[in-house]
Design a protein around this motif. Structure first.
Motif, PDB file in Angstrom:
ATOM      1  N   ALA A   3       0.841   4.723   9.739  1.00 56.01           N
ATOM      2  CA  ALA A   3       1.563   3.310   9.584  1.00 56.01           C
ATOM      3  C   ALA A   3       1.257   3.198   8.212  1.00 56.01           C
ATOM      4  CB  ALA A   3       0.693   2.347  10.307  1.00 56.01           C
ATOM      5  N   GLY A   4       1.373   2.221   7.311  1.00 54.73           N
ATOM      6  CA  GLY A   4       1.565   1.835   5.954  1.00 54.73           C
ATOM      7  C   GLY A   4       2.510   0.739   5.725  1.00 54.73           C
ATOM      8  N   GLY A   5       2.215   0.417   4.378  1.00 61.43           N
ATOM      9  CA  GLY A   5       3.189  -0.635   4.034  1.00 61.43           C
ATOM     10  C   GLY A   5       2.573  -1.251   2.934  1.00 61.43           C
ATOM     11  N   SER A   6       3.372  -2.196   2.362  1.00 61.49           N
ATOM     12  CA  SER A   6       2.673  -2.965   1.163  1.00 61.49           C
ATOM     13  C   SER A   6       3.444  -4.497   1.357  1.00 61.49           C
ATOM     14  CB  SER A   6       3.272  -2.342  -0.043  1.00 61.49           C
ATOM     15  OG  SER A   6       4.672  -2.582  -0.110  1.00 61.49           O
ATOM     16  N   VAL A   7       2.391  -5.389   0.412  1.00 64.56           N
ATOM     17  CA  VAL A   7       2.699  -6.756   0.342  1.00 64.56           C
ATOM     18  C   VAL A   7       2.870  -6.889  -1.134  1.00 64.56           C
ATOM     19  CG1 VAL A   7       1.878  -8.921   0.644  1.00 64.56           C
ATOM     20  CG2 VAL A   7       1.513  -7.415   2.508  1.00 64.56           C
ATOM     21  N   ARG A   8       3.705  -7.355  -1.711  1.00 62.33           N
ATOM     22  CA  ARG A   8       3.903  -8.015  -3.089  1.00 62.33           C
ATOM     23  C   ARG A   8       4.338  -9.646  -3.189  1.00 62.33           C
ATOM     24  NH1 ARG A   8       8.079  -5.252  -7.343  1.00 62.33           N
ATOM     25  NH2 ARG A   8       9.370  -6.098  -5.739  1.00 62.33           N
ATOM     26  N   ILE A   9       3.493  -9.963  -3.973  1.00 59.97           N
ATOM     27  CA  ILE A   9       3.819 -11.518  -4.205  1.00 59.97           C
ATOM     28  C   ILE A   9       4.660 -11.838  -5.827  1.00 59.97           C
ATOM     29  CG2 ILE A   9       2.923 -13.720  -4.333  1.00 59.97           C
ATOM     30  CD1 ILE A   9       0.776 -12.811  -2.571  1.00 59.97           C
TER      31      ILE A   9
END
Length: 83
Positions: free
Chosen positions: A1-7
């Motif tokens: 899995a993996g991913g990212s969050v950006r604000i």
């Protein structure tokens, strides 16, 4: 899995989106999280444009809002826009 969050800060609508840090991101996003974004009726069309730009058929939007008499007008517009 993996991913990212950006604000990032984002002004709604075509002009605001064009000047944002995510202007060139490929859409759609998997999730959009929003809070207290339907408090001004005059901004509803800008928010709809923005969600249309960044959402796809699989996008999940979590939105928290205070129930004001006009808040539901946004969700009627959202339904009518068939986003």
């Amino acid at each position: 899995a993996g991913g990212s969050v950006r604000i990032v800060e984002l002004e709604w609508g075509e002009d605001g989106t064009a000047s944002s840090a995510i202007a060139t991101d490929s859409a759609p996003y998997d999730y959009i999280i929003s809070a207290e974004v339907v408090y001004l009726e005059e901004t509803h069309d800008l928010l709809l444009w923005t969600w249309d730009r960044f959402c796809g058929s699989e996008t999940v939007i979590y939105s928290v809002f205070i129930n004001r008499p006009f808040s539901w007008n946004f969700f009627v517009k959202l339904h009518d826009a068939d986003l």
